[in-house]
Design an enzyme around this catalytic site. Structure first.
Site, PDB file in Angstrom:
ATOM      1  N   GLU A 750      -6.676  57.209 -12.517  1.00  0.00           N
ATOM      2  CA  GLU A 750      -7.382  57.984 -11.631  1.00  0.00           C
ATOM      3  C   GLU A 750      -8.273  57.326 -10.887  1.00  0.00           C
ATOM      4  O   GLU A 750      -9.354  57.610 -11.054  1.00  0.00           O
ATOM      5  CB  GLU A 750      -7.747  59.422 -12.399  1.00  0.00           C
ATOM      6  CG  GLU A 750      -6.564  60.134 -13.018  1.00  0.00           C
ATOM      7  CD  GLU A 750      -6.150  61.297 -11.990  1.00  0.00           C
ATOM      8  OE1 GLU A 750      -6.900  61.272 -10.876  1.00  0.00           O
ATOM      9  OE2 GLU A 750      -5.110  61.318 -12.083  1.00  0.00           O
ATOM     10  N   ASP A 751      -8.034  56.311 -10.388  1.00  0.00           N
ATOM     11  CA  ASP A 751      -9.039  55.669  -9.302  1.00  0.00           C
ATOM     12  C   ASP A 751     -10.084  55.061 -10.108  1.00  0.00           C
ATOM     13  O   ASP A 751     -10.899  54.602  -9.570  1.00  0.00           O
ATOM     14  CB  ASP A 751      -9.564  56.605  -8.235  1.00  0.00           C
ATOM     15  CG  ASP A 751      -8.699  57.013  -7.409  1.00  0.00           C
ATOM     16  OD1 ASP A 751      -7.884  56.138  -7.102  1.00  0.00           O
ATOM     17  OD2 ASP A 751      -8.654  58.166  -6.679  1.00  0.00           O
ATOM     18  N   ALA A 752     -10.013  54.786 -11.410  1.00  0.00           N
ATOM     19  CA  ALA A 752     -11.010  54.202 -12.214  1.00  0.00           C
ATOM     20  C   ALA A 752     -10.968  52.658 -12.069  1.00  0.00           C
ATOM     21  O   ALA A 752      -9.957  52.201 -11.589  1.00  0.00           O
ATOM     22  CB  ALA A 752     -11.027  54.444 -13.671  1.00  0.00           C
ATOM     23  N   GLY A 901     -14.363  55.610  -6.891  1.00  0.00           N
ATOM     24  CA  GLY A 901     -14.004  55.472  -8.317  1.00  0.00           C
ATOM     25  C   GLY A 901     -14.967  55.101  -9.016  1.00  0.00           C
ATOM     26  O   GLY A 901     -15.942  54.719  -8.847  1.00  0.00           O
ATOM     27  N   ARG A 933      -2.825  57.584  -0.278  1.00  0.00           N
ATOM     28  CA  ARG A 933      -3.865  57.715   0.400  1.00  0.00           C
ATOM     29  C   ARG A 933      -3.691  57.077   1.906  1.00  0.00           C
ATOM     30  O   ARG A 933      -4.404  57.518   2.805  1.00  0.00           O
ATOM     31  CB  ARG A 933      -5.156  57.010   0.012  1.00  0.00           C
ATOM     32  CG  ARG A 933      -6.086  57.853  -1.108  1.00  0.00           C
ATOM     33  CD  ARG A 933      -5.211  57.992  -2.283  1.00  0.00           C
ATOM     34  NE  ARG A 933      -5.955  58.680  -3.142  1.00  0.00           N
ATOM     35  CZ  ARG A 933      -6.500  58.395  -4.256  1.00  0.00           C
ATOM     36  NH1 ARG A 933      -6.923  57.098  -4.133  1.00  0.00           N
ATOM     37  NH2 ARG A 933      -7.154  58.884  -5.376  1.00  0.00           N
TER      38      ARG A 933
END
Lengths: 1129, 336
Positions: A750-752, A901, A933
């Site tokens: 999740e974009d971390a 993020g 994206r």
């Protein structure tokens, strides 16, 4: 043979030489910005107001008379706005700087002085330089001390040379008056209305604002206006305007099919209205009754009143002199014509959202409205004072000057700007949120705010029209920069080269038009106005006249404009649909410069650009020489504009200067935006404003309530031209992080992001947070005042007690000291008795301790302390606190492509993967961020950034241009890197090569202001609200974490009843209550007061909120009785 | 897929991924670790040793061991760095914390082996665990009139820049006897610490202690330490003429040579060692299949770039000692 050639290659006469590309023509953009600046529109508009319009306003309201004394008058002969100064007391004022005002919480304002002539007794007296109020001054405007100052002088005044100005400093706060977008005034707008097609005009003059609508209802045409109770058939209005014959009415309306008008005309005959008198009488009967009748207003007959209304209020912007309604009748005729045309053909309907029909209201015009309102009130007050005072018999002569108080106008302006409530009584205008505090999160956020355009449209309504991207927005408003959610599409931003016009004097334009063969409308026979050969000429919505040779008119106007004989911002364009020529010189139009193309060749040549580069030419020279001109939205639509030189054809009239100017300031930061999915650019526009970085060169001198700085800001490796033009490279907000696009551990979902600990150790993402604490030392009417005492000493150790350990001997925290939670910053105490005026009763005054404390779990350092006085001459103490923060898990970062993020994991350097050169990344980013994206721009940024680092130069990612992938790839090959940017990596954990090649290189990362430290919150036990005894709410009050309705439902559904009781009562507001079994009411201490016994009282546990409810009900005379029964029977 | 038929363990770099190639004979990689065997095959060849940088080959070693050395060097081998800064006066533009951070990152010349770890911060610094420095500098207007015309900050002001050379060592206890002046202090004299203007003043006391890279990157004794596998390039199809030069361009200089054979130009592998694995041949469809690039999995080209306090070889030896200690302590734990 010739024929074949002609067929194949066209007419050789039409051949022209190919248009060579003008290299570096984008250099005109910096030249433009050099003279215009990014916020020129605000400054221009304000300058126009304080230099021109304020004089007009005062002239329009220049006389104050009074009913009590017919000889009494005040006449304003001149008005003047001075330069900003500050009152130092004892009538001494000294010039001030904006920075001083910011620090001392003052208003940066200049005196408004007037010259007057008035009567005192029987004498006529003239006075000059009387102060009537103070005007907040816009920074960098003509009256500001910062205007036309060199960098050195600006630095001397503690001002950043790159600061754009264009805002106000009010009570120490920087306030921007946002650009307000609204429908243009005084223009006809044909659209579908309630009854069918209607044509409406909102007239706006100095003192009146009214709306006139012509619409069709059934088969008749009516005119509606809010001064009349009912819609009035247009035929009656025409008759009231002295157009008596039905034939002439038809001529004025001028449509071929007269039968459409028959029912309307019939109306007159039905009502037996044949004369102007009769028509006015009819109108008089329809006037809305006035709510209040002033004694002074003369009693007029309804007929006279109707005539007055018709002359001044209906279509107020059309001038009526000596009750000559000719012009107004023609105007009304045209309105009816538009309605009929709109009925026949939908193409005659106007588009509300079209930017040619919109005007921007800027600081200058908004303040002028406010000032005029205040000035009128000021005059009214003077008048009523005169009326009250003159009849009294007094020893001294009545001198009105003594009653001129400057507070009214000052407070009115200051209040409006500081709250943003724009209330203008005469227009019944009430707007909220016109001004906003200038956000100083980063330089870009401040700049972005200056270009913001606010729409007047309600943000709650769900209509897509005003929110969607309008084609006419091209080049004027940024297509990317708009917020998401509620105000999406309603808040917009100006593009890089947009200019907003100010009002231009009409008189020379009228003369020029007349000289070009425009027949005055008064001279033209009614029948000729709408004749097929004639074009109606309109100037700012008013009909000027008629011309038969519209082409000549337009050509002459354009020629004169290019020659500089009339203003550059006058626009003229024909409308073949309306058969009109529109000339506009009003303020608030959006326009932008274009290169003029004549005969298929742009007038700007390479030599001109070379001259520009050498500093021989400036942008103004281009304007003067007629090589470049400004086009507004309407005229733009009458032009044939080529984007690039290669697109120029014989018909082309203009050439775009640089395509990237289509975007605004914030969108200009994105590298390769034309490769991104469009919402990503929009997200970045919102996030760029939250990025930490540099605020300005004067950031260390500022004392803002909250200020974020990056410790080591960097210029992005992949720049864009907009970045250089907006000076982002001088005041950057971010760092070039080497990223590797790969997955690592599981903490990157999740974009971390995964961060390298060594990078953080070396200063990556380190930021400074400055906060200020303020306190004021008051004086009270009883001669007492607040005091500050030195630190309290521990008697045993002779050291200051812990709470006071960071205090200096003067009782104020000393710079450089560390302050911990609950320590004291200023040891202030307040006298207990302060309300009673007079001298203090005894020599000793009792004090109550009210220390200014520090409340934050993390300690801060004291940066500096400011002791000064504010405008009210009370002592002001400001303490600037500083924190240095290193990135931690949960801090938010974002690239410039809307890819935000949080840090998911911080990894030791030895665990990071490394490549053949020994480079290990600062950030590891999960590749899943890309496919959905579609931020190809980020991939390109990485590639050109990498090539830039190995080559030792900056690459460009300018919109619609920039370094090409092929060139960038070749540069990488030259230095022995893979042309695709993918490197051979080794795992830092196992030491073996990674199976895939890793895409890695530098990407510019911004640290966003959302940090864990400001959000982290947990509570076991803590404070409770006084009333309900429930835990408090919110982090700032150390509140509890709410078990909400939905969570409660889950517990109910699960059947965890004891858990419910525990959560909702025991851990919240459990309370023991005595209940009387006999009467069912609440008792107290085992005693029932109503039964006067303790026999039946038992103790029950319930939520305090329940007990509160019962008592409150009892207080309202409602008894809730409880009946108790045994729990386990 | 191209497969090598040899006994060396290697990976093959294909266009999109790295493929393992199974050797015909057992190698170090799949054997159980056997000291005797290891002693037989293992070799270290020092290729380059200049100043603070060393490049050497480790042949016949399992990646886990090579990686262990790399990791130990980065994070476990200790060094000295400034850890505490007492700020007596700082009127310069730079914030106290930032200044302290910057000072911490300055590499110091001090042999960490001669120091002990500071066990407890509550005890005062002593000669065994702390090095004390002092930074006292003040900026003022330059009175020297000869340079009045100049507008350079260096000429107008005295001490406009604070460099690491301004840090002065203050010996504690017997340190003065133990070390010579040249042995202690910042390694590089010209690291810019801060810029100052007249009226700015720094008066700091700096305390350097011994610690390792796990604690903070500033304690890491190396700028970087890394290895790469030995590349090997094989031309499997003859590449001639123009293509040969194109092939040469695809690799780092000196990797591919062009040999004239009669009037034919033939591409040959000269020295694959310095290939940077750029794999640029995959741009050309005709060259794609002509070359097989591989890396030998038990041949490590190790590079150690020392910060300067210790020589690279010393650092490497330290890492080995550390590994030994760790193994011994593990054994002790297991046995007890």
């Amino acid at each position: 043979m010739d024929n074949i050639n002609k067929e194949l290659f066209g007419d050789p006469k039409l051949y022209r030489k190919p248009v060579k590309e003008i290299e570096e023509k984008w250099k005109l953009v910096p030249a433009f910005l050099k003279i215009k600046g990014l916020v020129r529109q605000h400054i221009d508009s304000f300058n126009y107001f304080i230099n021109v319009e304020i004089k007009k306003i005062v002239e329009a309201n220049n006389k104050v008379t009074c009913d009590a004394d017919p000889l009494f008058y005040i006449k304003y002969t001149n008005v003047h706005v001075g330069t900003p100064d500050v009152d130092e007391g004892f009538n001494i004022s000294k010039p001030t700087t904006p920075h001083e005002c910011r620090l001392r919480d003052m208003t940066y304002s200049a005196p408004i002085s007037v010259d007057i002539e008035y009567t005192r007794g029987g004498q006529r007296v003239a006075r000059t330089g009387l102060l009537i109020g103070r005007m907040p001054i816009m920074l960098k405007s003509s009256n500001c001390v910062l205007s036309n100052k060199s960098e050195y002088e600006l630095a001397k005044m503690n001002e950043c040379p790159l600061d754009p100005g264009g805002y106000f400093v009010v009570k120490g706060q920087e306030k921007v008056i946002l650009i307000q977008e609204q429908l243009s005034k005084n223009r006809m707008l044909v659209e579908e209305g309630k009854w069918g097609v209607q044509c409406q005009v909102t007239s706006l003059t100095h003192d009146k604002k009214s709306r006139t609508v012509v619409f069709i209802k059934g088969n008749k045409y009516y005119m509606g206006h809010n001064t009349f109770t009912d819609p009035i058939p247009v035929s009656i209005v025409f008759k009231a305007m002295d157009v008596l014959s039905d034939k002439e009415i038809c001529e004025l309306i001028g449509i071929p099919d007269i039968h459409k008008l028959t029912p309307t005309l019939e109306e007159c005959h039905k009502l037996k209205i044949y004369t102007q008198e009769a028509a006015l009488k009819h109108l008089g009967s329809k006037i809305v009754a006035k709510r209040y009748v002033t004694s002074a207003s003369k009693i007029k007959t309804p007929t006279d009143e109707a005539r007055d209304l018709l002359a001044t209020t209906v279509l107020a912007h059309v001038p009526v002199e000596e009750y000559d309604f000719r012009l107004k009748a023609v105007y009304l005729g045209l309105m009816v014509k538009r309605v009929i045309q709109g009925q026949i053909d939908k193409k005659f309907l106007d588009d509300r959202d079209y930017y040619g029909n919109k005007r921007m209201e800027l600081a200058g015009s908004l303040i002028s409205l406010m000032f005029e309102d205040a000035f009128k009130r000021f005059n009214f007050d003077l008048k009523s004072i005169a009326e009250k005072t003159i009849p009294k018999i007094r020893a001294t002569q009545f001198d009105v000057v003594k009653y001129m108080r400057s507070e009214l106008i000052t407070n009115c302006l200051v209040f409006a700007i500081s709250t943003g409530n724009w209330t203008i009584k005469r227009f019944r205008m009430e707007r909220l949120g016109v001004t906003q505090v200038l956000s100083r999160l980063s330089y870009i956020s401040a700049l972005g705010m200056m270009t913001r355009v606010n729409s007047q449209f309600e943000s709650t309504r769900k209509v897509s029209g005003p929110r969607s991207l309008q084609p006419s927005q091209w080049g004027m408003l940024c297509p990317s920069d708009t917020p998401e959610g509620e105000s999406c599409g309603l808040v917009k931003n100006l593009a890089l080269m947009t200019h907003v016009t100010t009002d231009i004097d009409e008189y020379p334009l009228i003369r020029l038009a007349k000289n070009c063969g425009v027949e005055d409308i008064g001279m033209v026979a009614s029948i000729a106005i709408h004749s097929p050969a004639a074009f109606i000429v309109c100037l700012n919505g008013n009909i000027l006249g008629v011309t038969t040779n519209y082409k000549k008119l337009i050509n002459v106007f354009r020629l004169m404009r290019r020659k500089g004989k009339i203003s550059n911002y006058v626009s003229i364009y024909p409308s073949f649909l309306h058969k009109c020529v529109y000339i506009s010189s009003d303020g608030g139009r959006l326009c932008r410069p274009y290169i003029i193309v004549e005969n298929g060749q742009p007038l700007v040549t390479q030599q001109h650009i070379v001259d520009l580069e050498n500093g021989i030419r400036s942008f103004e020279d281009f304007l003067h020489d007629g090589l470049i001109e400004f086009l507004d939205v309407n005229e733009e639509n009458d032009s044939y504009i080529a984007c690039y030189e290669k697109d120029i054809t014989q018909q082309t009239t203009h050439l775009e200067i640089a395509t990237f100017t289509l975007l605004g300031v914030c969108a200009g930061l994105v590298p390769y935006p034309h490769h991104n999915q469009s919402p990503r650019n929009t997200y970045q526009c919102a996030m760029g404003k939250q990025a930490m970085g540099t605020i300005g060169y004067n950031q260390r001198n500022r004392m803002d309530t909250l200020l974020y700085n990056l410790v080591y800001p960097q210029i992005p490796m992949c720049k864009s031209k907009s970045i250089e033009l907006t000076n982002f490279d001088k005041l950057p907000a971010g760092q070039n992080a080497t990223i590797a696009v790969m997955s690592y551990s599981g903490y990157d979902i999740e974009d971390a992001l995964i961060l390298n600990k060594a990078s953080i150790d070396r200063g990556f993402g380190r930021c400074l947070v400055y906060r200020n604490s303020k306190c004021i030392m008051k004086r009270y009417p009883n001669q007492t005042f607040d005091r500050i005492q030195g630190p309290m000493m521990d008697t045993q150790t002779n050291q200051a007690m812990w709470k006071h350990s960071c205090l200096d001997n003067d009782g104020i925290a000393s710079p450089g000291e560390q302050v911990q939670n609950r320590q004291v910053l200023v040891n202030k105490s307040v006298p207990t008795v302060s309300a009673v005026p007079g001298t203090p009763s005894s020599t000793t005054v009792e004090y109550k301790e009210t220390p200014l404390g520090y409340r934050n779990i993390e300690p801060s350092y004291i940066e500096k302390v400011l002791i000064s006085t504010n405008e009210e001459d009370t002592t002001l103490i400001k303490i600037l606190l500083r924190q240095t923060r290193r990135p931690e898990i949960g801090d938010k970062f974002s690239s410039r492509h809307g890819q935000k993020g949080v840090i998911g994991l911080i990894v030791e350097q030895e665990d990071m993967p490394f490549n053949e050169y020994g480079i290990c990344p600062d950030i590891i980013m999960n590749p899943h961020g890309y496919p959905s994206r579609m931020t190809v721009g980020k991939l390109l940024e990485l590639l050109s950034g990498k090539a830039g680092t190995v080559e030792g130069k900056f690459h460009y990612g300018t919109a619609f241009g920039g370094s090409k992938v092929e060139d960038v790839g070749n540069e990488l090959i030259k230095h022995g890197y893979n042309y695709q940017g993918k490197d051979f990596f080794y795992s830092g954990i196992t030491g073996e090569p990674l199976e895939a090649y890793i895409y890695s290189g530098p990407v510019y990362y911004q640290k966003l202001k959302h940090m864990v430290q400001d959000k982290i919150h947990a509570r076991a036990r803590g404070p409770r609200a006084v009333l309900t005894r429930q835990p408090t709410e919110g982090r700032s009050r150390d509140g509890g974490l709410r078990l909400g309705e939905m969570e409660r439902d889950c517990l109910i559904g699960y059947g965890a009843s004891m858990m419910l009781v525990e959560r909702l009562m025991v851990s919240s507001d459990q309370c023991e209550v005595d209940v009387c079994n006999q009467c069912g009411r609440l008792g107290y201490c085992g005693w029932c007061n109503s039964c006067k016994s303790s026999g039946q009282v038992s103790t029950v546990t319930m939520p305090y909120a329940c007990k509160l409810l019962l008592t409150e009900l009892q207080a309202m005379n409602i008894t809730a009785r409880l009946s108790l029964s045994n729990y386990c029977k | 897929m191209n497969t090598f038929n040899d006994e060396k363990p290697r990976v093959i770099m294909t266009e999109h991924k790295i493929v393992n190639n199974n050797p015909t004979a057992p190698t170090v990689l799949d054997d159980q670790f056997d000291v005797k065997k290891f002693k037989k095959i293992f070799r270290i060849v020092i290729v380059r040793y200049e100043n603070n940088e060393m490049e050497f080959d480790m042949i016949g070693i399992h990646p886990f061991l090579a990686n262990t050395f790399r990791r130990l060097i980065i994070s476990d081998v200790p060094s000295m760095a400034i850890e505490k800064v007492h700020i007596l006066n700082n009127t310069s533009i730079i914030q106290d914390e930032v200044l302290a951070h910057r000072l911490g990152l300055i590499p110091l010349r001090a042999d960490p082996r001669l120091f002990e770890y500071k066990a407890d911060w509550s005890t005062p610094p002593n000669e065994k665990d702390t090095l004390e420095f002092e930074l006292k500098i003040k900026c003022s207007n330059n009175k020297d009139s000869s340079k009045k015309e100049s507008s350079r900050a260096e000429d107008i002001y005295k001490n406009p820049n604070v460099y690491s050379k301004h840090i002065k060592w203050v010996p504690i206890g017997n340190q003065k006897k133990k070390f010579k002046d040249v042995e202690v202090g910042p390694i590089h004299p010209d690291i810019l610490i801060s810029k100052m203007r007249p009226g700015h003043e720094l008066d700091l006391k700096l305390f350097a202690v011994k610690s390792n890279g796990k604690d903070h990157a500033k304690f890491s004794p190396v700028a970087t330490a890394f290895y790469r596998l030995l590349p090997e390039i094989k031309i499997v199809k003859p590449v001639e003429g123009e293509a040969a030069y194109r092939l040469q361009q695809c690799f780092s200089p000196g990797v591919i040579g062009v040999r004239s054979e009669g009037d034919k130009k033939l591409a040959v592998v000269k020295d694959a060692r310095y290939d940077t694995s750029s794999r640029n041949i995959f741009r050309y469809d005709d060259l794609k299949d002509a070359v097989v690039m591989s890396k030998i999995q038990d041949h490590f080209i190790f590079t150690i770039e020392s910060v300067g306090a210790m020589q690279p070889d010393v650092i490497f030896k330290e890492a080995i000692t550390l590994l030994k200690e760790k193994c011994l302590s593990l054994l002790n734990e297991l046995n007890s």
